[in-house]
Structures are given as C-alpha cells and as structure tokens.
Design a protein around this motif. Structure first.
Motif, PDB file in Angstrom:
ATOM      1  N   ASN A 157      54.367  30.759  48.561  1.00  0.00           N
ATOM      2  CA  ASN A 157      53.673  29.789  49.405  1.00  0.00           C
ATOM      3  C   ASN A 157      52.181  29.767  49.155  1.00  0.00           C
ATOM      4  N   ARG A 158      51.594  30.960  49.175  1.00  0.00           N
ATOM      5  CA  ARG A 158      50.143  31.047  48.968  1.00  0.00           C
ATOM      6  C   ARG A 158      49.867  32.073  47.895  1.00  0.00           C
ATOM      7  N   SER A 160      48.142  35.381  46.180  1.00  0.00           N
ATOM      8  CA  SER A 160      47.640  36.673  46.654  1.00  0.00           C
ATOM      9  C   SER A 160      46.156  36.758  46.279  1.00  0.00           C
ATOM     10  N   SER A 184      49.972  47.750  42.641  1.00  0.00           N
ATOM     11  CA  SER A 184      51.331  47.384  42.241  1.00  0.00           C
ATOM     12  C   SER A 184      51.900  46.301  43.154  1.00  0.00           C
ATOM     13  N   GLY A 185      52.592  45.389  42.557  1.00  0.00           N
ATOM     14  CA  GLY A 185      53.348  44.416  43.352  1.00  0.00           C
ATOM     15  C   GLY A 185      52.509  43.390  44.074  1.00  0.00           C
ATOM     16  N   THR A 186      51.299  43.113  43.596  1.00  0.00           N
ATOM     17  CA  THR A 186      50.462  42.145  44.310  1.00  0.00           C
ATOM     18  C   THR A 186      50.291  40.833  43.543  1.00  0.00           C
ATOM     19  N   LYS A 188      49.976  40.339  39.906  1.00  0.00           N
ATOM     20  CA  LYS A 188      49.188  40.232  38.665  1.00  0.00           C
ATOM     21  C   LYS A 188      49.966  39.477  37.594  1.00  0.00           C
ATOM     22  N   PHE A 477      55.055  43.021  47.077  1.00  0.00           N
ATOM     23  CA  PHE A 477      54.437  41.866  47.711  1.00  0.00           C
ATOM     24  C   PHE A 477      54.507  41.929  49.241  1.00  0.00           C
TER      25      PHE A 477
HETATM   26  N1  LIG Z   1      51.934  34.293  45.642  1.00  0.00           N
HETATM   27  C1  LIG Z   1      53.101  34.904  45.760  1.00  0.00           C
HETATM   28  N2  LIG Z   1      53.892  34.648  46.834  1.00  0.00           N
HETATM   29  C2  LIG Z   1      55.089  35.286  46.982  1.00  0.00           C
HETATM   30  N3  LIG Z   1      55.574  36.215  46.118  1.00  0.00           N
HETATM   31  C3  LIG Z   1      54.822  36.513  45.055  1.00  0.00           C
HETATM   32  C4  LIG Z   1      53.555  35.872  44.806  1.00  0.00           C
HETATM   33  N4  LIG Z   1      53.046  36.379  43.663  1.00  0.00           N
HETATM   34  C5  LIG Z   1      53.948  37.278  43.204  1.00  0.00           C
HETATM   35  N5  LIG Z   1      55.013  37.361  44.028  1.00  0.00           N
HETATM   36  C6  LIG Z   1      56.202  38.228  43.894  1.00  0.00           C
HETATM   37  O1  LIG Z   1      55.774  39.544  44.208  1.00  0.00           O
HETATM   38  C7  LIG Z   1      56.404  40.486  43.341  1.00  0.00           C
HETATM   39  C8  LIG Z   1      55.334  41.311  42.643  1.00  0.00           C
HETATM   40  O2  LIG Z   1      54.580  40.462  41.786  1.00  0.00           O
HETATM   41  P1  LIG Z   1      54.125  40.932  40.328  1.00  0.00           P
HETATM   42  O3  LIG Z   1      55.272  41.545  39.583  1.00  0.00           O
HETATM   43  O4  LIG Z   1      53.418  39.755  39.740  1.00  0.00           O
HETATM   44  O5  LIG Z   1      53.116  42.084  40.744  1.00  0.00           O
HETATM   45  P2  LIG Z   1      52.260  43.027  39.799  1.00  0.00           P
HETATM   46  O6  LIG Z   1      50.926  43.130  40.479  1.00  0.00           O
HETATM   47  O7  LIG Z   1      52.288  42.521  38.409  1.00  0.00           O
HETATM   48  O8  LIG Z   1      53.028  44.406  39.950  1.00  0.00           O
HETATM   49  P3  LIG Z   1      52.962  45.738  39.004  1.00  0.00           P
HETATM   50  O9  LIG Z   1      51.564  46.253  39.013  1.00  0.00           O
HETATM   51  O10 LIG Z   1      53.899  46.683  39.687  1.00  0.00           O
HETATM   52  O11 LIG Z   1      53.416  45.285  37.661  1.00  0.00           O
HETATM   53  C9  LIG Z   1      57.238  39.682  42.353  1.00  0.00           C
HETATM   54  O12 LIG Z   1      58.588  39.786  42.738  1.00  0.00           O
HETATM   55  C10 LIG Z   1      56.721  38.268  42.469  1.00  0.00           C
HETATM   56  O13 LIG Z   1      57.765  37.325  42.267  1.00  0.00           O
END
Ligand SMILES: Nc1ncnc2c1ncn2[C@@H]1O[C@H](COP(=O)(O)OP(=O)(O)OP(=O)(O)O)[C@@H](O)[C@H]1O
Length: 522
Positions: A157-158, A160, A184-186, A188, A477
């Motif tokens: 939706n929005r 991060s 992690s998981g935010t 990137k 997330f």
């Molecule tokens: N804006 C968003 N809204 C909802 N979900 C999101 C959004 N951006 C990413 N996600 C979901 O959140 C999860 C984590 O995102 P992502 O893998 O991009 O994180 P990351 O920062 O790359 O994590 P890591 O450091 O562990 O590799 C994924 O399942 C992704 O689909």
C-alpha cells in the motif's frame, strides 16, 4: 474442518495462527491473481475434506474468488474489506451455500487479528521512528504506471522508509549512486528492483541491469520479485547467472536484467563473453555484508564493477553496516549518496527475544519441545552452528514425529532450492539449518526463529551481524515474531553482550513453566 483459502498479508498471519487449518495465498499477494490454478486447487482441497471455502480481505481477493469460484468449487464467500464493507459472492444453488460469515471462528478472527494485523503495518507506517514509516505514497514517488500496478498487485500500500528515501535518489536524472542500509525485512529488495525496472529499456534486447547476490537462493528470490513486480512491464525479462545455469559461450543473451552470484557473473562476463559490461546501466550489489563475509566475493564484485562504464548507476544495499562493510562500500561505489541507520535503530522491535538456560544439547532439545508444544507456531527456522548439530536435531525431531527439513551447505544448489521452495509453500513447518539460510531469505510466514546454538565467530565472540540476520527471518515487514535462544550456562555472557550491543531486551524463560510459555504472545 473445511479447507480454507485465506488471502492477503493479514490472511497469512491468520494462517499461521490457525496452525494448518487455513492455507494462505502467498503472503503479500493480496490479489492472489498470480496464483497458478493447480496451487489454488491444492490449497482448497488440502484440508480434511468438506467444502472448500474462501475467506480473505479486500476487493482484489474478492475478485480472485469470484473469477475462480467454479474452479475452486466455492459456492459462497463473504469477504470483508478492511474498511468494514463486505463483498459477497453467491452461487445460484442455495443448497450448497457455504457461508463463512456465519462461522464464528472466522468472525472472531476478523475482529481480533485480521484487521488488527493489517492495521499494524499501517500504524507503523505512520510512526516516524519505524523503518516502515513513510510520508509519501507510491504515486508520489513517480513510478511508471505499470510498476504501480505491479506494486499494488503484490499487496503493497505504502512505501517503507528505505523505499521512500532511496527511490527518489535512485530515479533521479542524472542517475545517482547510492549506499543504503536498512534493517532486515524493511523492503530494500523491493526498492532496488523498482529502480532496475524503472530504468530498463524493454526494446533493447541485451542485459542492462546487473544485480549481484551472495547466494544462489537469494538470486532466485530477487529474480522472483523482479518477475512479480515487473509483470506489467511487457517484454522485460530476467536471466539468472548462477551455477548450474549452463549457457553456451557465444549465446546472444537478450534478457534485460541479469541476477547472479559474483563468481558466475564474472565467468559470464569475462570468460564466456555473454554479458557486455559496458552496456550495463544499473549495477546493484545486494547484501553487501554477506558478500564480504564470503571468500572471494568482494574481489570478484570489485573486478566486475571496474569494468562498468562510468555513467552506470551503482547501488549497494546492506542490512548491517560494520566498519568493514562501510570500507568495502566506499571502495566499490564512487561518489555515493548514503542512507544509513543509526546503530540503535537496528534492533528489531517487532521481534520478542527470549533465552532459555540449558545444561547440554539434550536439555536444549527438551526446552525446544516444550516451547514447540506450548505456543502456536506458524513456521519456524532453527539455526545450528554446525552441520553435525543440525543433523542431530533433525533426526531427533523426526523421531518425535515432527515434520522438519534440513538445509545445509553440503547439499547441491538444486536440493537447497527445492527445500526452500517446499518450506515457502508450507509443506514443512520447521526448517533446520546452519548459517546458509541466515541471510536474506524472505518467508513471511516464519513466526519463530530459534538459535539452537548462538552464532559466534572464530574468536568465540558473539557474531552480532549473524544474530541480527537470523532473527530477521521473522518479523518481516513489521509483522510480529519471536526469537528463542537456547543457551548453555557458559555461553550466557555472550548472550548478554548481544543484548547490550543492540540495546534490546532478551528475556529469560523457564522451559519447565508451561504456563509462562503458553502466555507468550507475538
Ligand atoms: N511497501 C511495502 N508494503 C508491503 N510489503 C512490503 C513492502 N515492501 C516490501 N514488502 C514485503 O516485505 C518483505 C520484506 O521485504 P524485502 O525482502 O524487500 O526486505 P529486505 O530489506 O530486502 O530484507 P533483507 O535485509 O532480510 O534481505 C517482503 O516479503 C516484501 O514483499
């Protein structure tokens, strides 16, 4: 119990809570449109008989059920939207109607957790101290229409915080270089995937974006994000430069985005001449902290980077930023913009951390069983420090009738990919692994991480980064997660160092006190 199909992010959380009685569409896929038909069938008929019923949130999910209801055999579904309105789908044949709204369990879930859990991310996105905070919408980030469609189809939706901050820099003209860190998981991966998809020219049939990932699994995972997010970008394709993907020398590589591990990419560029590095417009180095921990990868990445044209945009992402990562980042990314979190922002507030004091390996196992029996677990990843321990634990758990799988470095890449896929699909609920899987793997249903052994470095000091990466496999997330550390008494000082390092609280748990264990909440 009828089998249920549950959709969207919130649905995923409920799937975990109902412990197998509900199957979620893949989390994040609010629409579920991408689900293949066979997987829909499997999901719907996967329960213990009874009519399949559908339950989800939001109009996209409702559309899915509507379009697929004959295939699914669904007669009726009541699909509440988060805003309180309801979409209702009915079959003409009243006799067969399965009305979920009448099901008190599901009603309870809507009230208690479903709405709550999807609101949670929204609340976090309004809290300026949260990494999910954003002031902007995706529309304001000026993404192409087809990318917006892709984003919304994934249920985002929005943006991060990292997406909101990094995207304007990455999409600027002329292109800017960027070094970015966020926990992690935010989001990137999603951020740099959007940058690659924004810059690629679908009409030019040669590699234009190159992304380096530290493992085969991560390369595949990132490629899947490109495919899903870019599904409305007609004619944009991904190619994987990973071991085992045998492309004969001289082949004309027409795909625009190449994702691979440094060794294979190097081979493809310099030996096989499959990729012309001078034509690359966007270069991404993901999981930089893992890259530099893997022998040879830093040098290989630098060799690749040196052959890129000066106008190529260079982006580096990392979840953690120790000095060594920083030095590497500065070496490889010229003239960068920098987005870097302060250290105290690194802890994962949505993950509750516990520890259990144990005498030996058997005690640890017993404690693990108590925890496992006491709380509702969606999916769990258990980390061991050695392959031997991981094998031992797998055998013990299997003998006790648990469905577990073991992922360790000695497996072939294909075997590893298939184990991760099965786990992602929920076929096994517990994944036991060594550090192979600590970094980057994104399986949203993971609610629990167990450190069966604490991560330590060769000097027997705590390995802070690995700890953070490991527990970051849950709480993706903004979701809530639990981390349990099984600690031999003599390792307690190491755990205390970890606690101090991240300035976060790790609570002691008495493994015999089932009342206390049962009270644990996400
Ligand atoms: N804006 C968003 N809204 C909802 N979900 C999101 C959004 N951006 C990413 N996600 C979901 O959140 C999860 C984590 O995102 P992502 O893998 O991009 O994180 P990351 O920062 O790359 O994590 P890591 O450091 O562990 O590799 C994924 O399942 C992704 O689909």
């Amino acid at each position: 119990m009828a089998s249920l199909l549950w959709g969207g992010d919130a649905g995923a959380a409920e799937s975990e809570r109902l412990n197998g009685h509900v199957t979620a569409t893949e989390p994040g896929r609010a629409s579920g449109w991408e689900l293949e038909q066979h997987s829909l069938r499997e999901m719907c008929w996967g329960g213990e008989g009874g009519a399949p019923v559908a339950f989800g949130v939001g109009c996209q999910f409702s559309n899915l059920i509507h379009s697929q209801k004959n295939l699914l055999g669904i007669k009726s579904a009541t699909i509440p939207n988060v805003d309180g309105s309801v979409n209702r789908i009915e079959d003409d044949d009243e006799d067969d109607v399965v009305d979920l709204a009448a099901n008190s369990l599901l009603n309870k879930l809507i009230r208690q957790s479903l709405v709550e859990s999807s609101h949670r991310v929204e609340v976090l996105q309004k809290d300026p101290s949260s990494p999910l905070y954003s002031v902007k919408t995706f529309e304001e980030l000026r993404l192409k229409e087809e990318l917006l469609k892709g984003i919304y189809a994934m249920g985002f939706n929005r943006p991060s915080k990292i997406q909101e901050m990094a995207l304007p820099m990455m999409l600027a003209h002329p292109p800017q270089n960027l070094i970015a860190q966020s926990q992690s998981g935010t989001g990137k991966t999603a951020a740099f995937v959007l940058a690659m998809l924004s810059r690629v020219n679908a009409l030019k049939l040669f590699p234009q974006c190159l992304c380096l990932a530290p493992t085969y699994e991560l390369a595949l995972q990132t490629g899947r994000v490109v495919e899903r997010m870019g599904k409305f970008c007609v004619d944009v394709q991904v190619m994987y430069a990973i071991r085992g993907n045998q492309i004969p020398r001289g082949t004309d590589v027409t795909k625009q985005i190449v994702i691979g591990t440094p060794g294979t990419v190097l081979d493809w560029c310099f030996k096989r001449k499959l990729i012309d590095l001078t034509k690359i417009r966007v270069f991404v180095l993901d999981e930089a902290d893992v890259m530099i921990d893997t022998q040879g990868f830093a040098d290989q990445s630098i060799r690749i980077q040196r052959a890129l044209p000066s106008e190529c945009q260079m982006l580096l992402f990392s979840a953690t930023f120790e000095d060594s990562v920083w030095q590497f980042a500065e070496r490889i990314i010229p003239d960068p913009n920098v987005i870097k979190l302060r250290k105290e922002e690194l802890t994962l507030n949505n993950i509750r951390q516990y520890y259990v004091l144990c005498g030996n390996r058997k005690d640890k196992y017993q404690a693990l069983c108590n925890i496992y029996g006491g709380i509702t677990i969606g999916q769990a990843i258990i980390f061991c420090q050695t392959r031997r321990n991981a094998k031992w634990l797998t055998v013990e758990m299997m003998q006790d009738g648990h469905q577990v799988s073991l992922l360790s470095g000695e497996l072939t890449v294909d075997q590893r990919a298939s184990i991760i896929q099965r786990f992602r699909d929920g076929k096994e609920k517990v994944l036991i692994t060594t550090n192979v899987c600590a970094r980057g793997i994104d399986v949203k249903q993971v609610t629990i991480v167990v450190n069966f052994d604490l991560p330590v470095n060769q000097a027997e000091e705590p390995d802070y980064e690995t700890y953070l990466h490991r527990i970051g496999r849950t709480g993706r997330f903004g979701k809530k997660g639990l981390a349990f550390n099984m600690i031999e008494v003599d390792k307690l000082p190491l755990l205390m160092k970890i606690q101090d390092h991240f300035n976060s609280s790790i609570k002691q748990l008495d493994p015999e006190d089932m009342d206390e264990i049962e009270k644990i909440e996400y």
